[in-house]
Write an enzyme that holds these catalytic residues in place. Structure first.
Site, mmCIF file in Angstrom:
data_model
loop_
_atom_site.group_PDB
_atom_site.id
_atom_site.type_symbol
_atom_site.label_atom_id
_atom_site.label_comp_id
_atom_site.label_asym_id
_atom_site.label_seq_id
_atom_site.Cartn_x
_atom_site.Cartn_y
_atom_site.Cartn_z
ATOM 1 N N THR A 44 76.808 70.415 20.044
ATOM 2 C CA THR A 44 77.265 69.943 18.971
ATOM 3 C C THR A 44 78.505 69.410 19.346
ATOM 4 O O THR A 44 79.531 69.669 20.112
ATOM 5 C CB THR A 44 77.645 71.049 18.097
ATOM 6 O OG1 THR A 44 78.081 70.630 16.860
ATOM 7 C CG2 THR A 44 78.536 72.048 18.628
ATOM 8 N N GLU A 45 78.534 67.965 18.826
ATOM 9 C CA GLU A 45 79.228 67.038 19.090
ATOM 10 C C GLU A 45 80.961 67.514 18.761
ATOM 11 O O GLU A 45 81.916 66.709 19.371
ATOM 12 C CB GLU A 45 79.232 65.527 18.408
ATOM 13 C CG GLU A 45 79.408 65.703 16.927
ATOM 14 C CD GLU A 45 78.798 64.515 16.333
ATOM 15 O OE1 GLU A 45 79.331 63.720 15.551
ATOM 16 O OE2 GLU A 45 77.619 63.872 16.442
ATOM 17 N N ASN A 46 81.296 68.285 17.996
ATOM 18 C CA ASN A 46 82.624 68.746 17.779
ATOM 19 C C ASN A 46 83.066 69.788 18.829
ATOM 20 O O ASN A 46 84.331 70.214 18.864
ATOM 21 C CB ASN A 46 82.549 69.489 16.500
ATOM 22 C CG ASN A 46 81.599 70.659 16.024
ATOM 23 O OD1 ASN A 46 80.651 70.467 16.330
ATOM 24 N ND2 ASN A 46 82.209 71.711 15.880
ATOM 25 N N GLY A 47 82.391 69.938 20.042
ATOM 26 C CA GLY A 47 82.743 70.568 21.032
ATOM 27 C C GLY A 47 82.286 71.922 21.740
ATOM 28 O O GLY A 47 82.897 72.671 21.831
ATOM 29 N N SER A 86 83.684 65.953 24.618
ATOM 30 C CA SER A 86 82.294 66.057 24.068
ATOM 31 C C SER A 86 81.718 64.610 23.758
ATOM 32 O O SER A 86 80.581 64.260 24.396
ATOM 33 C CB SER A 86 82.111 66.588 22.685
ATOM 34 O OG SER A 86 80.835 66.834 22.256
#
Length: 217
Positions: A44-47, A86
């Protein structure tokens, strides 16, 4: 099983072993229910790398959410990092597959999924980076919008997200592949007919000689 779950389940079948897979907002988040987490790594791109579906309320941790702000759990070996790292993973070509939603796709396999003209934009998100950086793009969406209008259009009239084309399009009615930047119908979803797909698809498309027709579930 509702249509969104059906789309997500089919998308999970498109994942190959040892792939790192980014799940976008909406239908893509449901793929975590069906992916084999011993063979793929969900990002997930938020980390976070090692996303797992919440199985019970006891697992909910307010600090663990996906890009859509929905609660997630951690698979064995999960790791955390900031947004900068990320996106460095995404831009550096370290994400193998992106599963994204779409507002429109067109007959040339272009994707529009970040803005509707005349409406406020809450945030661009990472779609443009993902489309530029990943090896395989899977689009998951309903075939028509809430007004019954086709989302598979002749030419996108919403802003296109990138010059990168989709590889696979999965809707509640059908599965299409990109072959030489043209949509080719390869599968009919359970309960769907070729005639229905033709009626509800604005874009022109070809039909595979090996078309798979799934029975009603």
């Amino acid at each position: 099983m509702n249509s969104k779950e059906l789309i997500a389940k089919h998308a999970a079948k498109e994942l190959y072993p040892s792939s790192v897979v980014n799940l976008g907002i909406g239908i893509p988040t449901l793929v975590a229910k069906y992916a084999d987490l011993d063979k793929v790594f969900l990002h997930t791109e938020n980390g976070m790398l090692g996303v797992k579906e919440i199985e019970s309320e006891e697992e909910i941790d307010p600090s663990l959410v996906n890009a859509g702000k929905l609660p997630i759990s951690e698979h064995i070996g999960a790791s955390y990092f900031d947004s900068a790292e990320s996106f460095a993973m995404i831009r550096g070509g370290h994400i193998d597959i992106a599963i994204l939603g779409a507002l429109q796709v067109d007959g040339q396999c272009n994707i529009a999924n970040w803005a509707i003209p005349g409406q406020n934009i809450l945030g661009v998100g990472g779609a443009m980076d993902l489309l530029s950086g990943v090896k395989k793009v899977i689009i998951t969406t309903n075939h028509t919008d809430k007004n019954g209008k086709s989302k598979v259009v002749s030419t996108c009239n919403f802003p296109v997200s990138a010059i990168r084309k989709l590889d696979i399009l999965i809707t509640d009615l059908a599965v299409f592949e990109n072959q030489n930047n043209r949509l080719v119908l390869t599968e009919l979803m359970p309960g769907a007919t070729l005639e229905e797909v033709k009626v509800k698809t604005e874009a022109s498309f070809e039909v595979s000689e090996q078309l798979i027709c799934h029975k009603e579930v």
